[in-house]
Design a protein around this motif. Structure first.
Motif, PDB file in Angstrom:
ATOM      1  N   TRP A 168       2.306 -24.456  10.501  1.00 36.81           N
ATOM      2  CA  TRP A 168       3.320 -23.411  10.655  1.00 36.81           C
ATOM      3  C   TRP A 168       3.522 -23.082  12.133  1.00 36.81           C
ATOM      4  O   TRP A 168       4.646 -22.894  12.591  1.00 36.81           O
ATOM      5  CB  TRP A 168       2.905 -22.143   9.924  1.00 36.81           C
ATOM      6  N   TYR A 169       2.417 -23.005  12.869  1.00 38.99           N
ATOM      7  CA  TYR A 169       2.513 -22.645  14.293  1.00 38.99           C
ATOM      8  C   TYR A 169       3.174 -23.765  15.081  1.00 38.99           C
ATOM      9  O   TYR A 169       4.000 -23.511  15.958  1.00 38.99           O
ATOM     10  CB  TYR A 169       1.117 -22.345  14.835  1.00 38.99           C
ATOM     11  N   LEU A 170       2.805 -24.996  14.773  1.00 39.35           N
ATOM     12  CA  LEU A 170       3.434 -26.120  15.455  1.00 39.35           C
ATOM     13  C   LEU A 170       4.921 -26.183  15.142  1.00 39.35           C
ATOM     14  O   LEU A 170       5.748 -26.431  16.027  1.00 39.35           O
ATOM     15  CB  LEU A 170       2.751 -27.423  15.032  1.00 39.35           C
ATOM     16  N   GLY A 171       5.263 -25.947  13.866  1.00 38.26           N
ATOM     17  CA  GLY A 171       6.669 -25.939  13.488  1.00 38.26           C
ATOM     18  C   GLY A 171       7.437 -24.808  14.150  1.00 38.26           C
ATOM     19  O   GLY A 171       8.575 -24.986  14.601  1.00 38.26           O
ATOM     20  N   GLY A 172       6.800 -23.611  14.220  1.00 36.77           N
ATOM     21  CA  GLY A 172       7.449 -22.485  14.894  1.00 36.77           C
ATOM     22  C   GLY A 172       7.677 -22.774  16.362  1.00 36.77           C
ATOM     23  O   GLY A 172       8.740 -22.455  16.917  1.00 36.77           O
ATOM     24  N   ALA A 173       6.687 -23.379  17.020  1.00 38.12           N
ATOM     25  CA  ALA A 173       6.834 -23.724  18.432  1.00 38.12           C
ATOM     26  C   ALA A 173       7.946 -24.746  18.624  1.00 38.12           C
ATOM     27  O   ALA A 173       8.732 -24.651  19.578  1.00 38.12           O
ATOM     28  CB  ALA A 173       5.515 -24.250  18.984  1.00 38.12           C
ATOM     29  N   ALA A 175      20.920 -28.513   2.884  1.00 36.39           N
ATOM     30  CA  ALA A 175      20.072 -29.090   1.831  1.00 36.39           C
ATOM     31  C   ALA A 175      18.675 -28.490   1.873  1.00 36.39           C
ATOM     32  O   ALA A 175      18.071 -28.198   0.827  1.00 36.39           O
ATOM     33  CB  ALA A 175      20.006 -30.610   2.002  1.00 36.39           C
ATOM     34  N   LEU A 176      18.162 -28.289   3.068  1.00 32.45           N
ATOM     35  CA  LEU A 176      16.837 -27.684   3.210  1.00 32.45           C
ATOM     36  C   LEU A 176      16.853 -26.253   2.676  1.00 32.45           C
ATOM     37  O   LEU A 176      15.910 -25.819   1.984  1.00 32.45           O
ATOM     38  CB  LEU A 176      16.421 -27.705   4.680  1.00 32.45           C
ATOM     39  N   GLY A 177      17.924 -25.525   2.959  1.00 29.99           N
ATOM     40  CA  GLY A 177      18.055 -24.166   2.433  1.00 29.99           C
ATOM     41  C   GLY A 177      18.159 -24.157   0.919  1.00 29.99           C
ATOM     42  O   GLY A 177      17.578 -23.288   0.248  1.00 29.99           O
ATOM     43  N   PHE A 237       9.171 -25.060   6.369  1.00 30.39           N
ATOM     44  CA  PHE A 237      10.577 -25.386   6.631  1.00 30.39           C
ATOM     45  C   PHE A 237      10.903 -25.355   8.124  1.00 30.39           C
ATOM     46  O   PHE A 237      11.918 -25.916   8.566  1.00 30.39           O
ATOM     47  CB  PHE A 237      11.501 -24.414   5.887  1.00 30.39           C
ATOM     48  N   LEU A 238      10.058 -24.705   8.932  1.00 25.56           N
ATOM     49  CA  LEU A 238      10.356 -24.583  10.359  1.00 25.56           C
ATOM     50  C   LEU A 238      10.365 -25.949  11.051  1.00 25.56           C
ATOM     51  O   LEU A 238      11.195 -26.197  11.933  1.00 25.56           O
ATOM     52  CB  LEU A 238       9.336 -23.661  11.025  1.00 25.56           C
ATOM     53  N   SER A 239       9.439 -26.829  10.674  1.00 24.76           N
ATOM     54  CA  SER A 239       9.385 -28.127  11.358  1.00 24.76           C
ATOM     55  C   SER A 239      10.566 -29.030  11.002  1.00 24.76           C
ATOM     56  O   SER A 239      11.184 -29.595  11.919  1.00 24.76           O
ATOM     57  CB  SER A 239       8.047 -28.813  11.096  1.00 24.76           C
ATOM     58  N   PRO A 240      10.954 -29.188   9.721  1.00 24.71           N
ATOM     59  CA  PRO A 240      12.157 -29.995   9.478  1.00 24.71           C
ATOM     60  C   PRO A 240      13.411 -29.349  10.066  1.00 24.71           C
ATOM     61  O   PRO A 240      14.319 -30.060  10.513  1.00 24.71           O
ATOM     62  CB  PRO A 240      12.233 -30.099   7.954  1.00 24.71           C
ATOM     63  N   LEU A 244       4.706 -12.522  15.523  1.00 28.08           N
ATOM     64  CA  LEU A 244       5.252 -12.223  16.849  1.00 28.08           C
ATOM     65  C   LEU A 244       6.057 -13.405  17.375  1.00 28.08           C
ATOM     66  O   LEU A 244       7.091 -13.217  18.039  1.00 28.08           O
ATOM     67  CB  LEU A 244       4.123 -11.861  17.809  1.00 28.08           C
ATOM     68  N   GLY A 245       5.608 -14.628  17.081  1.00 31.69           N
ATOM     69  CA  GLY A 245       6.406 -15.783  17.457  1.00 31.69           C
ATOM     70  C   GLY A 245       7.752 -15.789  16.761  1.00 31.69           C
ATOM     71  O   GLY A 245       8.796 -16.063  17.376  1.00 31.69           O
ATOM     72  N   ARG A 246       7.766 -15.447  15.466  1.00 27.62           N
ATOM     73  CA  ARG A 246       9.026 -15.384  14.720  1.00 27.62           C
ATOM     74  C   ARG A 246       9.936 -14.285  15.269  1.00 27.62           C
ATOM     75  O   ARG A 246      11.157 -14.467  15.395  1.00 27.62           O
ATOM     76  CB  ARG A 246       8.736 -15.113  13.239  1.00 27.62           C
ATOM     77  N   ILE A 247       9.356 -13.138  15.581  1.00 22.53           N
ATOM     78  CA  ILE A 247      10.155 -12.019  16.089  1.00 22.53           C
ATOM     79  C   ILE A 247      10.820 -12.391  17.410  1.00 22.53           C
ATOM     80  O   ILE A 247      12.027 -12.175  17.599  1.00 22.53           O
ATOM     81  CB  ILE A 247       9.280 -10.763  16.259  1.00 22.53           C
ATOM     82  N   HIS A 248      10.047 -12.942  18.333  1.00 19.29           N
ATOM     83  CA  HIS A 248      10.614 -13.283  19.639  1.00 19.29           C
ATOM     84  C   HIS A 248      11.631 -14.422  19.530  1.00 19.29           C
ATOM     85  O   HIS A 248      12.568 -14.481  20.336  1.00 19.29           O
ATOM     86  CB  HIS A 248       9.495 -13.626  20.618  1.00 19.29           C
ATOM     87  N   THR A 249      11.477 -15.287  18.549  1.00 26.20           N
ATOM     88  CA  THR A 249      12.504 -16.305  18.315  1.00 26.20           C
ATOM     89  C   THR A 249      13.814 -15.634  17.941  1.00 26.20           C
ATOM     90  O   THR A 249      14.878 -15.977  18.476  1.00 26.20           O
ATOM     91  CB  THR A 249      12.060 -17.276  17.205  1.00 26.20           C
ATOM     92  N   ASP A 250      13.771 -14.672  17.023  1.00 29.14           N
ATOM     93  CA  ASP A 250      14.987 -13.958  16.636  1.00 29.14           C
ATOM     94  C   ASP A 250      15.569 -13.168  17.802  1.00 29.14           C
ATOM     95  O   ASP A 250      16.789 -13.016  17.922  1.00 29.14           O
ATOM     96  CB  ASP A 250      14.703 -13.007  15.474  1.00 29.14           C
ATOM     97  N   LEU A 251      14.706 -12.656  18.668  1.00 25.98           N
ATOM     98  CA  LEU A 251      15.181 -11.903  19.833  1.00 25.98           C
ATOM     99  C   LEU A 251      15.756 -12.814  20.909  1.00 25.98           C
ATOM    100  O   LEU A 251      16.313 -12.326  21.899  1.00 25.98           O
ATOM    101  CB  LEU A 251      14.034 -11.076  20.428  1.00 25.98           C
TER     102      LEU A 251
END
Length: 850
Positions: free
Chosen positions: A600-605, A663-665, A638-641, A565-572
Motif C-alpha cells: 500500500w505504501y509503495l503504491g501510494g508513493a 475498469a479499475l473503478g 488499487f493505488l499501484s495499478p 497522512l500520505g493520502r491526505i497530502h496527495t489530495d492536498l
C-alpha cells in the motif's frame, strides 16, 4: 554506513528563530544589548554566534570575545584585538577610541560574561553608556553574577533572555536538520527524553548512536535499532565528577539512578538525610512534585554506568520491597520490573498485570519481557499478550507458533475468542493468509462478527463485510468503529462520521489492552473526513494521531497514521510531502515484515510521484509492488495499478489510461468499495474520460460526491460556469491540485467561447491554486492558457495607473492620447480578467500607491 560523515559536521541552529528575531529587533531599535541566560548546553553560545553572523550579514562591525577561567584574572586580555599597544594611550582609552572610530555601533558578543576581567568589563560598560556597542552576553543559569555584571541589566538596560530547552517537536526538527533526513517519531521521542531537550545533548546522543550504528538511515528515514548509548563525553558535558561524591552520596545516587524518580519518603528510607542533601546541594538532584529526580536524565546514565551488576540487582531488590510497601497502584510496573531483573521471586499474576500495564502505556519492549516471564510461569494472559507483541514486532511465524499452543477446548469462552481473534489477525496481516484467518474465526461460533468484518474490509470485500455486521451487539464500541470503517470505505462518509460521534457516548473498559476496534476511532474518522472532501480537518486529526501514536501505540498504528497522512497530502496536492509519509510507513512495514501492507505504501508513493515533475522513480516503485506478490491485503492495492495507468497517460496514452481507470473503478465497485471506485472514476475525468463516467459518479451521498459528478457533467456539456464553480469548491476545500486542473479546463473553454476576460481570470486562479501545491505536473494542468500576455506598453500604462495617475496624466507622461491610454487599459483589463486599475495592479503584483 548510509549518509556518512554529514552527521559529524556542525548542525544548523534550530528552535531559536524567535529569539534571534527578538535580538535583531533590539539591535535595530538601538537598545544597549541582551544577556542570554540558560542551563548548560541549552545553546547560549551558539545563539550569540548566530547574532554575530546576522550582524555581519547586515554589514555591521562585530567582535566576538570568549572568556574562560584563565582570562578572568588577565586585565584587558580578551580585548587585545581592540586595545593594541602601539601608542601611549591607556588600554581603556585605546579600546574606546577604536570603537568610537568605527562607522557605526559594534555588535559585541561576550561569551561567559561572568568570566570577563574587571578592566575589560569596565570598557564594555562605558561603551554601552556611550552607545558604541550592542552587547550580546551569555551567562549560565545558577552562576552568581558579581555586582559589575548585574549592573548591566539593573542599571544599563540590558535585557535578559532565558533560553529554555527545546520541545519534542523542536528536537525532532533539530534532528531532521542535523541528520539531513526524516527522523522516525520513536527515535525523536527517545532522544528528546534522554536529552531533556538540551540541544548540546541532543547532538551528542545522536552522534554517539550513529557511531555505534544504532541510529541508522533506512530509505531516507533515521531510526534507532537499539537502546541509546551514553555519550563518551558525558562527564565533560555534565560538568560533574562522581569521585567528588562521598560514599554515602554515591550510594544514594545509585538508588535514584535505578529508580529514575522516587518519593522523598522512599529515598530517605534507603539513604541518609546527609547523603541526599549532599546530592541536592551539588545540583545533581531536585524535588519535583514531592519526588526526587536527577536535574538532568543523563546524570542517571552517568551514575548507572559506574554500577556493578551485583550492586544494581541489590538496589532493585531493595527498591521493590520499599516501593511495594507503599501499596500504590502506579507502582505495579516498577515493582514487577525490579523483581524480574534482580532475580527476586515474582508471581505470574504480578508479571502478567505489569506486562499489560506496560503495553497500555506503550512500553512494548518492557511488556514483552514481562509477558515472557509471566508465560514461563504458566500465565495464559501473559502468553496471549506475548503473541500480540510478537505479531506487532513482525515476528509473525513465532506468533503463530505461540498462538497454536492454545487448545480452544481447554479455554474459557472469553479467552478462546481472544485467542482466535489474535491468531486470525496474525495469519492475515502477518502471513497474508486471509482464508485461513477467516476459517479460524469461523471455528469459534461465539467469535465476534466485527472481527470477521475487519478482515473482509482489509481484503477489499466491503459488501461481504457489511453483510457480516449485525445491527446491534453488546460490544458497542467495537461494532461502531468497524461500522465507521465500512461506511467510510463504502462511500458514505457522513454515516461514518455519525458512527464516530456516537462513540463519544459509549463507555470503555480501561482494563483491556489497546485494540484496533476499541481505542482508535480517529482512524476511520480521518478516512471519512478525507472521503468527504475535508482534507484540512483530516490533516488536523491525523497529525495529532501520529503524535500520540509515537508514545502510546505499537508501530502498526503509527504506520496507519503515516499512510493516511500520505493520502491526505496527495489530495492536498503536496506530492513530495505525501511521498515522504509513504516512505516512512514503508520503512516501518519493512521492519515488521508486513509485505501486504507495505505494498500500500509503495503504491501510494508511486501514485503521488507520477503526478510530479519528476516521475522517474515510478517504475521502480511499481516493480517493488510486483515483488510483494498477490497477497490478500487488497484494500488499498488499487493505488499501484492506478499509478501505472497515470504513468501511461503521461506517455500520450490518455484515452487508454482513462479506460483502464474506469475498469479499475468498476472492479472496486463490484466489491462495495465505492470510495475507491469514485476516486478512480474521477481520475478518469481528470484524464479526459468525463463522458464515460458521468453516470457512474452520480448517486453519492456527500457534497464532495456531488461536486465531482457535477464537474463530469459540466465537462461533457462544455459548461464553463459549472466547471468554474467546481474549481472554486475544490479551492475552498484545500484540494488545490484539482482546483488548478478545473480552472485550467475553464481557461480552455472560455478561450474557445471568445471570452478572454474570464479566461484570464481563470488562468490567474489556476496559477494561484497550483502555487499552493508541491511540485505537481499532470495532463490536466497543460491545457490552453488564454490570451497573450500584456505588451510592454500595456504593462507600463497599468503601472502608472497603479500610482494613482489619471489617464490624462499618463497620456502627458508617455506623449500619447488619452484615448490611447484608455484603450491600452481596457485591453489589459480583458487580458487580465479584471475590471479596474486596482485589480489590474494586484494581478500584476504591482505595489499600489497610497
Amino acid at each position: 554506513m548510509e549518509d556518512g560523515l554529514g552527521i559529524l559536521l556542525d548542525w544548523p541552529l534550530h528552535g531559536r528563530t524567535e529569539e534571534l528575531a527578538f535580538v535583531g529587533e533590539r539591535i535595530a531599535a538601538g537598545d544597549p544589548g541582551v544577556l542570554i541566560t540558560g542551563g548548560a548546553g541549552v545553546g547560549k553560545s551558539r545563539l550569540a554566534r548566530e547574532v554575530v553572523a546576522f550582524a555581519d550579514g547586515q554589514g555591521r562591525p562585530t567582535d566576538l570575545i570568549v572568556c574562560t577561567r584563565a582570562t578572568a584574572d588577565l586585565p584587558y586580555g580578551v580585548l587585545s584585538p581592540l586595545v593594541g599597544f602601539t601608542d601611549g594611550a591607556s588600554p581603556f582609552d585605546r579600546a574606546l577610541t577604536e570603537l568610537r572610530e568605527r562607522s557605526e555601533r559594534t555588535v559585541l558578543a561576550v561569551d561567559n560574561l561572568d568570566r570577563l576581567d574587571r578592566m575589560s568589563l569596565a570598557v564594555v560598560q562605558q561603551a554601552i553608556v556611550e552607545g558604541l556597542v550592542f552587547l550580546v552576553g551569555t551567562l549560565r543559569t545558577g552562576e552568581r553574577a558579581r555586582g559589575e555584571v548585574a549592573a548591566l541589566w539593573r542599571d544599563l538596560g540590558v535585557v535578559r533572555i532565558e533560553l529554555q530547552p527545546l520541545s519534542r517537536r523542536e528536537v525532532a526538527g533539530m534532528l531532521t536538520a542535523g541528520l539531513g533526513g526524516e527522523v522516525d517519531g520513536v527515535a525523536a521521542r527517545r532522544i528528546f527524553e534522554a536529552s531533556a531537550g538540551v540541544p548540546l545533548f541532543v547532538r551528542e546522543l545522536a552522534i554517539e548512536a550513529y557511531r555505534h550504528e544504532i541510529l541508522v538511515s533506512r530509505r531516507g528515514v533515521w531510526m534507532l535499532t537499539g537502546p541509546l548509548p551514553a555519550p563518551s563525553s558525558l562527564p565533560d558535558l555534565l560538568g560533574v565528577r562522581l569521585d567528588a561524591l562521598d560514599e554515602a552520596a554515591r550510594r544514594a545516587a545509585e538508588v535514584l539512578a535505578v529508580a529514575e524518580s522516587l518519593p522523598s519518603t522512599v529515598l530517605l528510607g534507603l539513604a541518609s538525610f546527609e547523603a541526599v542533601d549532599s546530592l541536592e546541594s551539588a545540583g545533581i538532584v531536585r524535588v519535583v512534585d514531592g519526588d526526587y529526580r536527577f536535574t538532568h536524565p543523563l546524570f542517571g546514565e552517568l551514575v548507572g554506568e559506574s554500577m556493578s551488576m551485583v550492586r544494581r540487582r541489590r538496589v532493585m531488590a531493595e527498591l521493590a520491597d520499599a516501593v511495594n510497601a507503599r501499596g500504590q497502584p502506579g507502582d505495579l510496573i516498577r515493582v514487577a520490573t525490579w523483581r524480574l531483573e534482580s532475580g527476586v521471586e515474582a508471581s505470574a499474576s504480578l508479571l502478567g498485570d505489569a506486562a499489560h500495564a506496560s503495553y497500555r502505556l506503550g512500553d512494548f519492549d518492557l511488556a514483552r519481557r514481562l509477558a515472557e516471564a509471566a508465560g514461563a510461569l504458566g500465565s495464559s494472559e501473559g502468553t496471549l499478550l506475548l503473541g500480540q507483541i510478537l505479531h506487532e514486532a513482525g515476528e509473525h511465524r513465532a506468533a503463530e507458533e505461540l498462538n497454536r499452543r492454545f487448545r480452544p477446548d481447554d479455554l474459557a469462552p472469553p479467552l478462546a475468542r481472544r485467542v482466535a481473534v489474535q491468531r486470525a489477525v496474525n495469519l492475515f496481516f502477518g502471513l497474508g493468509r486471509g482464508d485461513d484467518a477467516l476459517a479460524v474465526l469461523e471455528q469459534n461460533p461465539e467469535g465476534l462478527p466485527f472481527n470477521r468484518a475487519w478482515l473482509l474490509i482489509n481484503m477489499g470485500r466491503l459488501s461481504e463485510a457489511e453483510e457480516v455486521l449485525p445491527a446491534e451487539h453488546p460490544d458497542r464500541v467495537s461494532l461502531l468503529v468497524t461500522a465507521a470503517w465500512v461506511s467510510a470505505l463504502a462511500g458514505r462518509p457522513d454515516d461514518a462520521l455519525a458512527c464516530v460521534e456516537r462513540l463519544r457516548h459509549e463507555p470503555r473498559d480501561p482494563s483491556l489492552p489497546p485494540g484496533r476496534f476499541r481505542d482508535f476511532p480517529d482512524l476511520p474518522r480521518t478516512l471519512a473526513l478525507l472521503e468527504a472532501g475535508r482534507p484540512g480537518e483530516a490533516l488536523e486529526v491525523a497529525e495529532q494521531g501520529l503524535e500520540e501514536s509515537v508514545e502510546r501505540h505499537p508501530s502498526f498504528i503509527r504506520s496507519w497514521w503515516l499512510f493516511l497522512l500520505g493520502r491526505i497530502h496527495t489530495d492536498l496536492g503536496r506530492m513530495a510531502t505525501a511521498v515522504s509519509f509513504f516512505r516512512r510507513g514503508e520503512v516501518l512495514r519493512a521492519r515488521t515484515e508486513n509485505l501486504g501492507l507495505m505494498a500500500w505504501y509503495l503504491g501510494g508513493a508511486a501514485y503521488a510521484t507520477v503526478q510530479t515533475t519528476d516521475p522517474s522513480e515510478v517504475g521502480d516503485l511499481l516493480a517493488r509492488v510486483e515483488a510483494v506478490g498477490d497477497r490478500d491485503e487488497r484494500l488499498f492495492r488499487f493505488l499501484s495499478p492506478a499509478a501505472g495507468l497515470w504513468d501511461s497517460a503521461r506517455r500520450s496514452a490518455r484515452g487508454r489510461a482513462a479506460a483502464g481507470l474506469i475498469a479499475l473503478g468498476d472492479r472496486e465497485a463490484s466489491h462495495g468499495s465505492m470510495a475507491a471506485a469514485r476516486r478512480l472514476w474521477f481520475d478518469a475525468v481528470r484524464l479526459g474520460g468525463a463522458r464515460k463516467v458521468e453516470e457512474r459518479l452520480d448517486g453519492g451521498s456527500s457534497e464532495f460526491d456531488r461536486v465531482r459528478a457535477g464537474l463530469a457533467r459540466a465537462l461533457r456539456a462544455g459548461d464553463a460556469d459549472q466547471v468554474g464553480e467546481a474549481a472554486s469548491w475544490f479551492a475552498a476545500s484545500g484540494l488545490s491540485l484539482w482546483a488548478a486542473e478545473a480552472w485550467t479546463w475553464a481557461v480552455t473553454m472560455w478561450t474557445r467561447r471568445g471570452e478572454p476576460r474570464r479566461a484570464s481570470a481563470a488562468a490567474r486562479f489556476a496559477d494561484a491554486a497550483r502555487a499552493r501545491c508541491d511540485d505537481v505536473d499532470t495532463p490536466g494542468l497543460a491545457a490552453e492558457r488564454g490570451p497573450a500576455p500584456l505588451t510592454d506598453r500595456e504593462r507600463e500604462v497599468v503601472g502608472l495607473a497603479a500610482r494613482q495617475m489619471t489617464s490624462r496624466q499618463i497620456a502627458e507622461a508617455l506623449t500619447i492620447s488619452v484615448r490611447t491610454v484608455d484603450n491600452l487599459l481596457q485591453r489589459a483589463y480583458v487580458k487580465l480578467g479584471v475590471s479596474s486599475r486596482r485589480e489590474a495592479a494586484v494581478a500584476l503584483g504591482i505595489e499600489l500607491a497610497e
